[in-house]
Design an enzyme around this catalytic site. Structure first.
Site, PDB file in Angstrom:
ATOM      1  N   GLU A  11      42.209 128.248 -38.692  1.00 13.36           N
ATOM      2  CA  GLU A  11      42.681 129.464 -38.016  1.00 13.36           C
ATOM      3  C   GLU A  11      41.828 130.677 -38.404  1.00 13.36           C
ATOM      4  O   GLU A  11      41.517 130.886 -39.568  1.00 13.36           O
ATOM      5  CB  GLU A  11      44.147 129.734 -38.361  1.00 13.36           C
ATOM      6  CG  GLU A  11      45.102 128.621 -37.956  1.00 13.36           C
ATOM      7  CD  GLU A  11      45.212 128.437 -36.446  1.00 13.36           C
ATOM      8  OE1 GLU A  11      44.724 129.305 -35.697  1.00 13.36           O
ATOM      9  OE2 GLU A  11      45.777 127.406 -36.021  1.00 13.36           O
TER      10      GLU A  11
ATOM     11  N   HIS B 281      45.694 124.418 -39.289  1.00 18.01           N
ATOM     12  CA  HIS B 281      46.678 123.567 -38.616  1.00 18.01           C
ATOM     13  C   HIS B 281      46.111 122.144 -38.536  1.00 18.01           C
ATOM     14  O   HIS B 281      44.933 121.959 -38.219  1.00 18.01           O
ATOM     15  CB  HIS B 281      46.964 124.086 -37.207  1.00 18.01           C
ATOM     16  CG  HIS B 281      48.176 124.953 -37.129  1.00 18.01           C
ATOM     17  ND1 HIS B 281      48.141 126.256 -36.708  1.00 18.01           N
ATOM     18  CD2 HIS B 281      49.490 124.691 -37.416  1.00 18.01           C
ATOM     19  CE1 HIS B 281      49.370 126.766 -36.747  1.00 18.01           C
ATOM     20  NE2 HIS B 281      50.204 125.843 -37.167  1.00 18.01           N
TER      21      HIS B 281
ATOM     22  N   CYS C  37      54.346 129.114 -39.267  1.00 20.20           N
ATOM     23  CA  CYS C  37      52.970 129.002 -39.780  1.00 20.20           C
ATOM     24  C   CYS C  37      52.240 130.337 -39.676  1.00 20.20           C
ATOM     25  O   CYS C  37      51.579 130.762 -40.627  1.00 20.20           O
ATOM     26  CB  CYS C  37      52.191 127.934 -39.014  1.00 20.20           C
ATOM     27  SG  CYS C  37      52.679 126.270 -39.500  1.00 20.20           S
TER      28      CYS C  37
ATOM     29  N   ARG D 243      59.748 129.620 -30.811  1.00 14.69           N
ATOM     30  CA  ARG D 243      59.966 128.773 -29.633  1.00 14.69           C
ATOM     31  C   ARG D 243      61.180 127.872 -29.861  1.00 14.69           C
ATOM     32  O   ARG D 243      61.902 127.507 -28.939  1.00 14.69           O
ATOM     33  CB  ARG D 243      58.677 127.955 -29.456  1.00 14.69           C
ATOM     34  CG  ARG D 243      58.606 126.922 -28.396  1.00 14.69           C
ATOM     35  CD  ARG D 243      57.209 126.253 -28.439  1.00 14.69           C
ATOM     36  NE  ARG D 243      56.872 125.722 -29.761  1.00 14.69           N
ATOM     37  CZ  ARG D 243      57.265 124.522 -30.202  1.00 14.69           C
ATOM     38  NH1 ARG D 243      57.985 123.729 -29.462  1.00 14.69           N
ATOM     39  NH2 ARG D 243      56.905 124.114 -31.415  1.00 14.69           N
TER      40      ARG D 243
END
Ligand code: PCA
Length: 218
Positions: free
Chosen positions: A79, A164, A142, A89
Site C-alpha cells: 500500500e 494487503h 486495515c 462495508r
C-alpha cells in the site's frame, strides 16, 4: 534491528486470516540481523489502534510492517497511501460499522507509507513473487490501522507501512471467479522475508526508494 509485523484476527465469517498466519510463522525469527516480532490486532475499530500502540510501545521496533487480508487481490499488494476515513462495508468483529468518520479527528487527509514500496515490489518480482503497489488500502479496519500507524510514527525515524495479502488457497476454494485469487502461506512467508531483507538493506543504506514506474489506473 527489530521489525514488528502485525496481522489481524479473522473477520467477515472466515476461520483464519492469512495476515496473522504468516506473521506468527515469522515471530521470533532472525533474518539478516533483524529480529522479527509479531503482534495480532483485533479487527475492531474501537480496539485496533490501542493494540497497535501497545505492541509498538512493548517492542520499540525500527520498522513496522502491518499486514491484512484483501479478498480478490492476487498478489503481495504494497500500500502506498492511508486515508483519514472509516467507511465500513461490513460490521467489524464487534458489530460496529462506522460511516464517513475520520480515523484521527483533525488529522491530515492522508499519509504515505514510509517503507521503500518500489524497492520492495521490484525485489519481490525479481524473486518470482507476484507483487504490486496499491493506491488504496480501502476504508475498513486495515486502512484505519495503516493511517493510525503512520500518524503515530510520523515524527519518528521508525519506518512503517501496510501490505494487503491475498486469501489462502483454503479460503479461496470456497469462492468463485476472480475472488478465488490466493497465495500459499509458503509464498507469503517468502514474500515477507524478502521484504525484511529489502528493509534491512534500506535501513543500512541511503534510505532512498528507487524511482521506477509502477503506476496504475485505479
Ligand atoms: N483485512 C481487513 C481488515 C482486517 C483484514 O485482515 C481490511 O482490509 O480492512
Amino acid at each position: 534491528m527489530k521489525i514488528l509485523i502485525t496481522g489481524f484476527d479473522p473477520f467477515g465469517g472466515e476461520a483464519l486470516n492469512p495476515s496473522w498466519e504468516v506473521a506468527q510463522q515469522l515471530n521470533g525469527k532472525k533474518v539478516n540481523g533483524a529480529q522479527l516480532v509479531a503482534a495480532k490486532l483485533p479487527c475492531v475499530f474501537a480496539q485496533s489502534l490501542g493494540a497497535l500502540a501497545a505492541a509498538i510501545q512493548l517492542h520499540q521496533p525500527d520498522a513496522v510492517i502491518a499486514l491484512g487480508q484483501a479478498d480478490g487481490r492476487s498478489d503481495f499488494s504494497i500500500e502506498r497511501v492511508a486515508i483519514n476515513v472509516c467507511d465500513a462495508r461490513i460490521p467489524d468483529n464487534d458489530g460496529a460499522q462506522p460511516v464517513d468518520e475520520p480515523v484521527i479527528a483533525q488529522g491530515p487527509a492522508a499519509f504515505f507509507s514510509t517503507l521503500p514500496v518500489k524497492k520492495i515490489a521490484s525485489h519481490l518480482k525479481a524473486q518470482g513473487i507476484p507483487a504490486s503497489i496499491s493506491q488504496t488500502a480501502g476504508t475498513f479496519v486495515c486502512n484505519q490501522v495503516f493511517y493510525g500507524l503512520q500518524h503515530l510514527l510520523c515524527n519518528t525515524k521508525v519506518l512503517s507501512g501496510f501490505v494487503h495479502v491475498p486469501l489462502l488457497p483454503s479460503q479461496a476454494a470456497a469462492r468463485s471467479g476472480a475472488s478465488m485469487a490466493s497465495m500459499s502461506t509458503e509464498t507469503l512467508a517468502q514474500a515477507l522475508l524478502c521484504t525484511v531483507d529489502v528493509l534491512v538493506h534500506h535501513l543500512q543504506g541511503d534510505g532512498q526508494d528507487i524511482k521506477i514506474g509502477m503506476g496504475a489506473n485505479h
